[in-house]
Scaffold this motif. Structure first.
Motif, short mmCIF file in Angstrom:
data_model
loop_
_atom_site.label_atom_id
_atom_site.label_comp_id
_atom_site.label_asym_id
_atom_site.label_seq_id
_atom_site.Cartn_x
_atom_site.Cartn_y
_atom_site.Cartn_z
N GLU A 52 0.84 -1.22 0.00
CA GLU A 52 0.00 0.00 0.00
C GLU A 52 0.87 1.26 0.00
O GLU A 52 0.54 2.25 -0.63
CB GLU A 52 -0.96 0.00 1.20
N LEU B 52 1.35 4.25 -3.02
CA LEU B 52 1.31 5.70 -2.78
C LEU B 52 2.56 6.37 -3.36
O LEU B 52 2.48 7.44 -3.96
CB LEU B 52 1.24 5.98 -1.26
N ARG C 161 2.50 9.16 -6.26
CA ARG C 161 3.12 10.47 -6.01
C ARG C 161 4.11 10.80 -7.13
O ARG C 161 4.18 11.95 -7.57
CB ARG C 161 3.85 10.45 -4.66
N ILE D 142 0.48 16.09 -0.48
CA ILE D 142 -0.55 15.45 0.36
C ILE D 142 -0.23 13.95 0.48
O ILE D 142 -0.32 13.36 1.56
CB ILE D 142 -1.95 15.67 -0.25
N ILE D 143 0.18 13.36 -0.63
CA ILE D 143 0.50 11.92 -0.59
C ILE D 143 1.74 11.67 0.26
O ILE D 143 1.81 10.69 1.01
CB ILE D 143 0.65 11.37 -2.02
N ARG D 144 2.72 12.57 0.15
CA ARG D 144 3.91 12.43 0.99
C ARG D 144 3.50 12.37 2.47
O ARG D 144 4.02 11.57 3.24
CB ARG D 144 4.86 13.63 0.77
N GLN D 145 2.53 13.25 2.83
CA GLN D 145 2.05 13.28 4.21
C GLN D 145 1.38 11.96 4.59
O GLN D 145 1.59 11.43 5.68
CB GLN D 145 1.08 14.47 4.38
N ARG D 146 0.61 11.38 3.65
CA ARG D 146 -0.08 10.12 3.95
C ARG D 146 0.95 8.99 4.14
O ARG D 146 0.78 8.11 4.98
CB ARG D 146 -1.06 9.77 2.82
N GLU E 11 2.36 9.29 7.52
CA GLU E 11 1.44 8.79 8.54
C GLU E 11 1.50 7.27 8.67
O GLU E 11 1.21 6.71 9.72
CB GLU E 11 0.00 9.23 8.23
N LYS E 12 1.89 6.61 7.59
CA LYS E 12 2.02 5.15 7.62
C LYS E 12 3.41 4.71 8.13
O LYS E 12 3.73 3.53 8.14
CB LYS E 12 1.75 4.56 6.23
#
Ligand SMILES: [Zn+2]
Length: 453
Positions: A407, A411, A415, A429-433, A436-437
């Protein structure tokens, strides 16, 4: 080859190193007593041996390095009884741990490792010689060396300059003719359990000092080039080694005595009784790698004491990790520039020739590493060559491959697509997600690199 100067404890001066056989060096090191874990102070001395051996190798000498293992003495016998195992089981256990620690510190294994238990005949031979020559005598509990008979007894430790020691040497004690006379052989007592040897000089076991003389001479000859150890061994251990060896052979035992400074703690000396013993295991439990301690020791000249602090170790870790990142980056990127190999090699050697000034050599290494005007392929060759002395493992440094969950990888890929389309806000935004993982993205010239955050 330039001229190598080493500080010789025998003369208290830096002297030009001249080996007995051209281009070859015989070097002896007092090894560990394998009854427990070695502490980081012991390993600093092992690092000194390693720096010296590697320095000699770098400067073109062929080195035969001999180290003993003290696997029979009061401490090992007591510890085996306490743990309820045989002497052999105890000493094998801690010997294995010791060599594993050396490996992790990137310390080269000595050319010859010699066990005291396996060298009893050589020790008995030497003690017999000392008795025959009238320098050793039997008392009720053992065979002793008579230090008053050996003319230059205090030379290495410069005892004549220390009145305190001289007074102690003069005082008498039962059993021994002189309180400073030391045991070559200890006669059997019931506390020794099943640890004894039946020999021509009696039933018993060797004293500690005779080990190193016997094993040094049997492996390196009656006279050899270098003997190393921590400065705490200078007296009485090394002093006694000289007395018994030179009496037995009639020759100069060792030409250069090299002694390393100790590691001190806030409380003073590291010792079991002060409860301030630090082992490599303890450092690892606190999140450090053994190589961080190696880097820490590289930064202080081997003769100076090293006042250990965790702040100091943290700084060494940061410095080492910076080197690692820089090396990996250099291996992936090509820098154009000139070839400055000769210039830096000269500077590096100059530091080594001056009493093995490793901290100065480390500075040359760092300067070389950071000189982006130095063409990168040649530069890597040069720092790897310097690393044959420093032992930081430069040639093995590479990007660590980590398992990235599917997953997260998806991402990362999406990105990349957004970035190719210059959709920066969306890609952030994807870097941030991803973060978070639990993963972090680094954008390198070779594409995105994923690290654990
Ligand atoms: Zn020794």
């Amino acid at each position: 080859m330039g001229k190598l100067y080493l500080y010789n404890s025998l003369t208290r001066k830096k002297e030009e190193f001249k080996p007995i056989k051209k281009g070859q060096v015989g070097m002896y090191t007092c090894g560990p007593t394998v009854y427990w874990y070695q502490h980081i102070g012991n390993f600093r001395t092992m690092l000194l041996n390693d720096f010296l051996r590697r320095t000699l190798g770098f400067l073109g000498y062929k080195v035969k390095h001999v180290m003993n293992i003290t696997d029979v003495d009061d401490k090992t016998i007591k510890a085996s009884q306490k743990e309820g195992i045989t002497l052999k089981a105890l000493t094998s256990k801690y010997e294995k741990i010791f060599f594993n620690d050396l490996l992790e510190l990137n310390i080269l294994r000595p050319t010859i490792v010699s066990s005291a238990v396996d060298s009893i005949p050589e020790m008995v031979e030497m003690i017999k010689k000392l008795i025959d020559k009238g320098y050793a005598y039997k008392s009720e509990d053992g065979v002793y060396f008579s230090i008053s008979k050996f003319k230059n007894y205090g030379k290495l430790a410069q005892l004549e300059k220390s009145k305190k020691t001289k007074a102690r040497v003069r005082s008498d004690e039962y059993g021994k003719e002189n309180s400073q006379d030391f045991a070559l052989w200890k006669f059997y007592t019931p506390e020794d359990g099943d640890v004894f040897w039946e020999t021509e000089i009696g039933k018993g076991r060797p004293g500690w000092h005779i080990e190193c003389s016997a094993m040094g001479i049997s492996n390196l000859g009656e006279s050899f080039d270098i003997h190393t150890g921590g400065v705490d061994l200078l007296f009485p251990h090394h002093t006694n080694e000289i007395a018994q060896s030179e009496t037995a052979t009639g020759k100069k035992f060792v030409n250069y005595w090299i002694h390393g400074g100790l590691v001190t703690m806030k409380e003073g000396k590291m010792s079991k009784s002060l409860g301030n013993i630090l082992t490599l295991d303890e450092l690892k439990k606190q999140g450090y790698e053994s190589v961080h301690y190696r880097y820490y020791c590289l930064q202080t000249h081997y003769r100076k004491p090293l006042a250990f602090t965790f702040e100091g170790l943290d700084a060494a870790r940061s410095a080492y990790e910076r080197v690692r990142r820089k090396v990996i980056e250099m291996k992936m990127t090509k820098h154009k520039g000139s070839d400055k190999s000769e210039e830096y090699r000269g500077e590096f050697e100059k530091a080594l020739y001056d009493d093995m000034n490793i901290p100065a050599a480390l500075q040359v290494f760092l300067k070389t590493l950071d000189d982006d005007a130095f063409e990168s392929k040649k530069r890597i060759e040069m720092i790897e060559h310097m690393d044959s002395v420093l032992g930081l493992g430069i040639s093995e440094m590479k990007e660590e491959k980590i398992d990235v969950p599917e997953e997260v990888q998806k991402l990362v890929d999406s990105r990349e697509r957004l970035r190719k389309n210059k959709m920066w806000a969306e890609s952030d935004i994807i870097r941030q997600r991803i973060l978070e993982k639990g993963y972090r993205i680094l954008d390198t010239p070779h594409g995105p690199k994923v690290e654990k955050a």
